[in-house]
Design an enzyme around this catalytic site. Structure first.
Site, mmCIF file in Angstrom:
data_model
loop_
_atom_site.group_PDB
_atom_site.id
_atom_site.type_symbol
_atom_site.label_atom_id
_atom_site.label_comp_id
_atom_site.label_asym_id
_atom_site.label_seq_id
_atom_site.Cartn_x
_atom_site.Cartn_y
_atom_site.Cartn_z
ATOM 1 N N ARG A 1 -14.504 -4.562 3.130
ATOM 2 C CA ARG A 1 -13.048 -4.414 3.149
ATOM 3 C C ARG A 1 -12.430 -4.923 1.849
ATOM 4 O O ARG A 1 -11.480 -4.330 1.318
ATOM 5 C CB ARG A 1 -12.446 -5.143 4.354
ATOM 6 C CG ARG A 1 -10.960 -4.865 4.537
ATOM 7 C CD ARG A 1 -10.414 -5.437 5.829
ATOM 8 N NE ARG A 1 -10.439 -6.900 5.838
ATOM 9 C CZ ARG A 1 -10.006 -7.643 6.855
ATOM 10 N NH1 ARG A 1 -9.537 -7.061 7.947
ATOM 11 N NH2 ARG A 1 -10.052 -8.956 6.795
ATOM 12 N N LYS B 1 -5.540 -5.433 1.906
ATOM 13 C CA LYS B 1 -5.268 -6.853 2.154
ATOM 14 C C LYS B 1 -4.881 -7.490 0.820
ATOM 15 O O LYS B 1 -5.686 -8.152 0.158
ATOM 16 C CB LYS B 1 -6.484 -7.531 2.777
ATOM 17 C CG LYS B 1 -6.154 -8.831 3.510
ATOM 18 C CD LYS B 1 -7.313 -9.282 4.361
ATOM 19 C CE LYS B 1 -7.044 -10.612 5.029
ATOM 20 N NZ LYS B 1 -5.958 -10.557 6.033
ATOM 21 N N GLU C 1 1.512 -4.389 14.306
ATOM 22 C CA GLU C 1 0.700 -5.588 14.476
ATOM 23 C C GLU C 1 1.620 -6.792 14.427
ATOM 24 O O GLU C 1 2.838 -6.646 14.291
ATOM 25 C CB GLU C 1 -0.355 -5.670 13.373
ATOM 26 C CG GLU C 1 0.230 -5.633 11.969
ATOM 27 C CD GLU C 1 -0.836 -5.497 10.880
ATOM 28 O OE1 GLU C 1 -2.030 -5.669 11.184
ATOM 29 O OE2 GLU C 1 -0.457 -5.222 9.726
#
Length: 285
Positions: free
Chosen positions: A52, A151, A184
């Protein structure tokens, strides 16, 4: 043992760990990171986190100055050097030192920073009783503006929503996407249980592809719990039998209220507890 922080090939004490004020990671939030848990001296799902991290860096054209294998070895070295049996790793890649302008091509030395420390995201009693949520008026970033799947170091979107939660006396807030659907929370993925089935927003709802989220989906399927990645609204949370959040730092934690409305029985539910137990057994093994 004093804490040792890794910065681009060297270890420093906490007080001596510094980067340039001209680093674009500081100036513009130009960089990516991973947050990982350490259990029994090992980093949980380290390879998944590395993949990721590399995908986040690729998405913003940020070169990482080492290979995945080298990064994996360095993370493990940092854990060992800090003598942590259980804890948390923050791995940061910044764009590096540049000019005061936005141009990222003035930066030529991406910095790799690894911090190994203890973490306690929520008080212990919240794991026993569940936490309360509010709906933030701050919506999740539009995927076409800055994809939540990256991220990145720019967490201002999440921080603004977190401020709303704290001002309302809560520790977490539900963030909606541009369609008004549940995306989220400020730092966690969200699940609900309805009639014995597990539901969570899909990736295209504008969420981070959580590592713990993926683990919980695996555990649910292994336990024979039907799972669905499908769009959700606040209504779905209001009428849910159970709700819980997942994240590397948060692990698995029940949510028992949203906007002062009780979810289910107002206590952590049986499927939440079942999955939490399975998660604890997995990480302890």
């Amino acid at each position: 043992m004093s804490q040792q922080i890794y910065i681009s090939g060297e270890y420093f004490s906490r007080d001596d760990a510094k980067i340039s004020v001209y680093d674009h990671g500081l100036l513009y939030g130009d960089g990516v990171f991973e947050g990982m848990r350490i259990y029994s001296g090992k980093v949980f799902r380290l390879h998944d986190h590395m993949v990721r991290l590399w995908e986040s860096a690729l998405a913003i054209s940020l070169p990482i100055p080492m290979s995945i294998d080298e990064m994996t070895a360095t993370v493990n070295e940092c854990v060992a050097k800090n003598g942590l049996d259980d804890g948390y790793i923050r791995l940061i890649i910044t764009r590096g030192t540049g000019t005061l302008g936005l141009n990222p091509y003035t930066c030529s030395d991406p910095q790799v920073i690894i911090i190994a420390d203890k973490v306690a995201l929520y008080p212990a009693e919240m794991y026993e009783q569940g936490l309360e949520l509010v709906t933030a008026s701050t919506i999740r970033n539009h995927p076409a503006a800055l994809s939540p799947r990256i991220k990145s170091l720019n967490y201002l979107n999440n921080i603004m929503a977190q401020m709303e939660a704290l001002k309302a006396g809560c520790v977490e807030a539900v963030m909606l996407n541009t369609k008004g659907e549940v995306a989220e929370c400020t730092g966690d993925n969200l699940f609900i249980v309805r009639r014995g089935k597990l539901y969570t927003p899909p990736i295209d709802a504008g969420i981070l592809e959580g590592i713990t989220r993926a683990v919980v989906l695996e555990l649910a399927e292994a336990a024979g719990i039907e799972t669905h990645e499908t769009p959700l609204t606040r209504h779905d949370i209001f009428i849910a039998d159970e709700c819980f959040l997942t994240g590397s730092a948060a692990e698995v934690i029940a949510a028992v209220k949203l906007d002062d409305r009780v979810i289910g029985t107002g206590k952590p539910g049986p499927i939440t507890n079942q999955l939490n137990k399975a998660f604890r057994e997995l990480v302890s093994s």
